[in-house]
Write a protein that holds these residues in place. Structure first.
Motif, PDB file in Angstrom:
ATOM      1  N   GLY A  90       2.905   1.091 -11.181  1.00 42.75           N
ATOM      2  CA  GLY A  90       2.985   1.734  -9.873  1.00 42.75           C
ATOM      3  C   GLY A  90       3.991   1.379  -8.951  1.00 42.75           C
ATOM      4  N   LEU A  91       5.013   0.774  -9.111  1.00 42.68           N
ATOM      5  CA  LEU A  91       6.057  -0.044  -8.277  1.00 42.68           C
ATOM      6  C   LEU A  91       6.718   1.371  -7.558  1.00 42.68           C
ATOM      7  N   TYR A  92       7.381   2.276  -8.233  1.00 45.27           N
ATOM      8  CA  TYR A  92       7.970   3.264  -7.579  1.00 45.27           C
ATOM      9  C   TYR A  92       6.788   4.396  -6.711  1.00 45.27           C
ATOM     10  N   ALA A  93       5.766   4.559  -7.455  1.00 43.75           N
ATOM     11  CA  ALA A  93       4.754   5.453  -6.947  1.00 43.75           C
ATOM     12  C   ALA A  93       4.410   4.784  -5.499  1.00 43.75           C
ATOM     13  N   ILE A  94       4.106   3.524  -5.488  1.00 48.38           N
ATOM     14  CA  ILE A  94       3.423   2.874  -4.405  1.00 48.38           C
ATOM     15  C   ILE A  94       4.628   2.899  -3.242  1.00 48.38           C
ATOM     16  N   ALA A  95       5.809   2.491  -3.565  1.00 51.77           N
ATOM     17  CA  ALA A  95       7.033   2.446  -2.543  1.00 51.77           C
ATOM     18  C   ALA A  95       7.057   3.667  -2.186  1.00 51.77           C
ATOM     19  N   VAL A  96       6.983   4.815  -2.542  1.00 55.77           N
ATOM     20  CA  VAL A  96       7.189   6.036  -1.922  1.00 55.77           C
ATOM     21  C   VAL A  96       5.906   6.491  -0.993  1.00 55.77           C
ATOM     22  N   ALA A  97       4.854   6.139  -1.549  1.00 57.30           N
ATOM     23  CA  ALA A  97       3.562   6.248  -0.762  1.00 57.30           C
ATOM     24  C   ALA A  97       3.639   5.624   0.396  1.00 57.30           C
ATOM     25  N   ASN A  98       4.016   4.419   0.340  1.00 53.19           N
ATOM     26  CA  ASN A  98       3.993   3.480   1.637  1.00 53.19           C
ATOM     27  C   ASN A  98       5.045   3.832   2.593  1.00 53.19           C
ATOM     28  N   ARG A  99       6.288   4.219   2.090  1.00 54.96           N
ATOM     29  CA  ARG A  99       7.171   4.768   3.090  1.00 54.96           C
ATOM     30  C   ARG A  99       6.948   6.068   3.584  1.00 54.96           C
ATOM     31  N   PHE A 100       6.127   7.095   2.918  1.00 58.75           N
ATOM     32  CA  PHE A 100       6.337   8.406   3.451  1.00 58.75           C
ATOM     33  C   PHE A 100       4.821   8.788   3.584  1.00 58.75           C
ATOM     34  N   ALA A 101       4.079   8.771   4.600  1.00 58.15           N
ATOM     35  CA  ALA A 101       2.694   8.924   4.718  1.00 58.15           C
ATOM     36  C   ALA A 101       2.392  10.368   4.341  1.00 58.15           C
ATOM     37  N   HIS A 102       3.242  11.150   4.230  1.00 56.72           N
ATOM     38  CA  HIS A 102       3.107  12.585   4.292  1.00 56.72           C
ATOM     39  C   HIS A 102       3.534  13.047   2.577  1.00 56.72           C
ATOM     40  N   ALA A 103       3.886  12.093   1.886  1.00 59.78           N
ATOM     41  CA  ALA A 103       4.470  12.496   0.645  1.00 59.78           C
ATOM     42  C   ALA A 103       2.868  12.286  -0.325  1.00 59.78           C
ATOM     43  N   LYS A 104       3.105  13.508  -1.256  1.00 60.39           N
ATOM     44  CA  LYS A 104       2.178  13.528  -2.176  1.00 60.39           C
ATOM     45  C   LYS A 104       2.841  12.948  -3.634  1.00 60.39           C
ATOM     46  N   VAL A 105       2.205  12.118  -4.219  1.00 69.29           N
ATOM     47  CA  VAL A 105       2.765  11.330  -5.475  1.00 69.29           C
ATOM     48  C   VAL A 105       1.887  11.807  -6.737  1.00 69.29           C
ATOM     49  N   HIS A 106       2.296  12.313  -7.808  1.00 71.61           N
ATOM     50  CA  HIS A 106       1.715  12.194  -9.028  1.00 71.61           C
ATOM     51  C   HIS A 106       2.336  11.311  -9.856  1.00 71.61           C
ATOM     52  N   ALA A 107       1.522  10.347 -10.675  1.00 70.98           N
ATOM     53  CA  ALA A 107       2.060   9.551 -11.489  1.00 70.98           C
ATOM     54  C   ALA A 107       1.539   9.595 -12.727  1.00 70.98           C
ATOM     55  N   PHE A 108       2.241   9.273 -13.885  1.00 72.80           N
ATOM     56  CA  PHE A 108       1.710   9.548 -15.455  1.00 72.80           C
ATOM     57  C   PHE A 108       2.174   8.011 -16.051  1.00 72.80           C
ATOM     58  N   GLU A 109       1.251   7.425 -16.656  1.00 72.99           N
ATOM     59  CA  GLU A 109       0.998   6.267 -17.299  1.00 72.99           C
ATOM     60  C   GLU A 109      -0.094   6.237 -18.392  1.00 72.99           C
ATOM     61  N   PRO A 110       0.625   6.543 -19.821  1.00 70.13           N
ATOM     62  CA  PRO A 110      -0.476   6.440 -20.948  1.00 70.13           C
ATOM     63  C   PRO A 110      -1.016   5.129 -21.534  1.00 70.13           C
ATOM     64  N   TRP A 112      -3.032   2.093 -21.120  1.00 70.38           N
ATOM     65  CA  TRP A 112      -4.117   1.731 -20.531  1.00 70.38           C
ATOM     66  C   TRP A 112      -4.068   0.501 -19.710  1.00 70.38           C
ATOM     67  N   ARG A 113      -3.210  -0.576 -20.230  1.00 67.84           N
ATOM     68  CA  ARG A 113      -3.164  -1.680 -19.626  1.00 67.84           C
ATOM     69  C   ARG A 113      -2.491  -1.536 -18.247  1.00 67.84           C
ATOM     70  N   ASP A 114      -1.201  -0.994 -18.154  1.00 72.22           N
ATOM     71  CA  ASP A 114      -0.563  -0.585 -16.960  1.00 72.22           C
ATOM     72  C   ASP A 114      -1.295   0.466 -15.905  1.00 72.22           C
ATOM     73  N   PHE A 115      -2.027   1.305 -16.588  1.00 72.28           N
ATOM     74  CA  PHE A 115      -2.713   2.368 -15.996  1.00 72.28           C
ATOM     75  C   PHE A 115      -3.880   1.658 -14.989  1.00 72.28           C
ATOM     76  N   ASN A 116      -4.808   0.814 -15.677  1.00 72.26           N
ATOM     77  CA  ASN A 116      -5.745  -0.139 -14.920  1.00 72.26           C
ATOM     78  C   ASN A 116      -5.191  -0.750 -13.939  1.00 72.26           C
ATOM     79  N   GLN A 117      -3.916  -1.732 -14.148  1.00 69.47           N
ATOM     80  CA  GLN A 117      -3.277  -2.294 -13.165  1.00 69.47           C
ATOM     81  C   GLN A 117      -2.898  -1.553 -12.083  1.00 69.47           C
ATOM     82  N   PHE A 118      -2.377  -0.303 -12.368  1.00 64.51           N
ATOM     83  CA  PHE A 118      -1.779   0.915 -11.293  1.00 64.51           C
ATOM     84  C   PHE A 118      -3.291   1.179 -10.281  1.00 64.51           C
TER      85      PHE A 118
END
Length: 253
Positions: A90-110, A112-118
């Motif tokens: 989630g590095l990019y997704a969280i970077a965008v969400a933290n910088r832009f409070a108005h932004a809506k993010v959709h993130a795709f990660e199949p 399961w290890r990275d998904f749980n960490q995300f």
């Protein structure tokens, strides 16, 4: 005047030792190989044995130039929607969400290890599903199941869709982007990092790319001609490049 201290990392023998000492020091600060790191882009739960996590843990950054370029373009064009395809932890997704409070993010990660960490990283940053919507499936040019190679825990960022003969050891669900989203006349931003499956992802979203203004960051190893052949007929041009990350856009200005 005191002489400046020498840069020890430039001494040949220490150049080899310093990274090892850093890694051992970080390991002392972890719990079961996990640690929490506060960075300029957010706070992250990281696994020291995983390559990308270790870069962020030891150096405080990973793909900093790419993230700042994406953020800069997102701000310049008034972006509101960001799609992180191959999101890892989630590095990019969280970077965008933290910088832009108005932004809506959709993130795709199949994976399961990275998904749980995300999921844990969203919790650490106080980001709920109203701002970052996580999807535990892959994107392709079809809907169904595809063979997937779960790489070792030391390199989950290299997990990929591949054939059984190339080392697939799992199956994942995949969907077409165009079947899941119905945007039109919007400004959309994409980061696509799917270890060679980028052309199939693009072929599954041609309606979206044709009816919206989009900015895309794609990691492409080798010749980008295959991706360019898909994007050029829809009016996309190459606008920038940082290492293996290529940027395409049909946005004006």
């Amino acid at each position: 005047m005191d002489e400046p201290l020498p840069d020890l990392s430039k001494i040949p023998i220490l150049r080899r030792w310093i990274p090892s000492l850093r890694k051992r020091w970080q390991r002392l600060k972890t719990t079961n190989g996990n640690a929490i790191k506060k960075t300029e882009f957010g706070t992250f739960l990281l696994r020291l044995d995983n390559y990308v996590d270790r870069q962020l843990m030891m150096h405080g950054a990973y793909e900093r130039a790419q993230i700042y370029h994406l953020i800069s373009e997102f701000e310049r064009h008034g972006g509101k929607l960001f799609f992180d395809i191959g999101a890892n932890f989630g590095l990019y997704a969280i970077a965008v969400a933290n910088r832009f409070a108005h932004a809506k993010v959709h993130a795709f990660e199949p994976d399961w290890r990275d998904f749980n960490q995300f999921q844990g990283n969203c919790f650490l940053n106080g980001i709920g599903p109203d701002r970052v919507r996580m999807h535990a499936y892959g994107l392709s040019d079809r809907e169904g199941s595809l063979p997937f190679q779960l790489m070792p825990a030391t390199s989950t960022g290299q997990s990929r869709i591949t054939g059984v003969e190339e080392g697939a050891n799992a199956m994942i669900d995949v969907k077409r982007f165009d079947d899941q989203f119905a945007h039109e006349s919007n400004v959309l931003f994409f980061k696509i990092d799917v270890e060679g499956h980028e052309p199939s992802v693009l072929n599954g979203m041609t309606r979206t790319l044709s009816t919206n203004q989009c900015f895309l960051q794609l990691e492409i190893f080798g010749d980008p001609a295959g991706v360019e052949a898909i994007l050029a007929p829809m009016g996309y041009v190459a606008v920038h490049r940082i290492g293996d990350d290529h940027y395409f856009s049909n946005l004006a200005g």
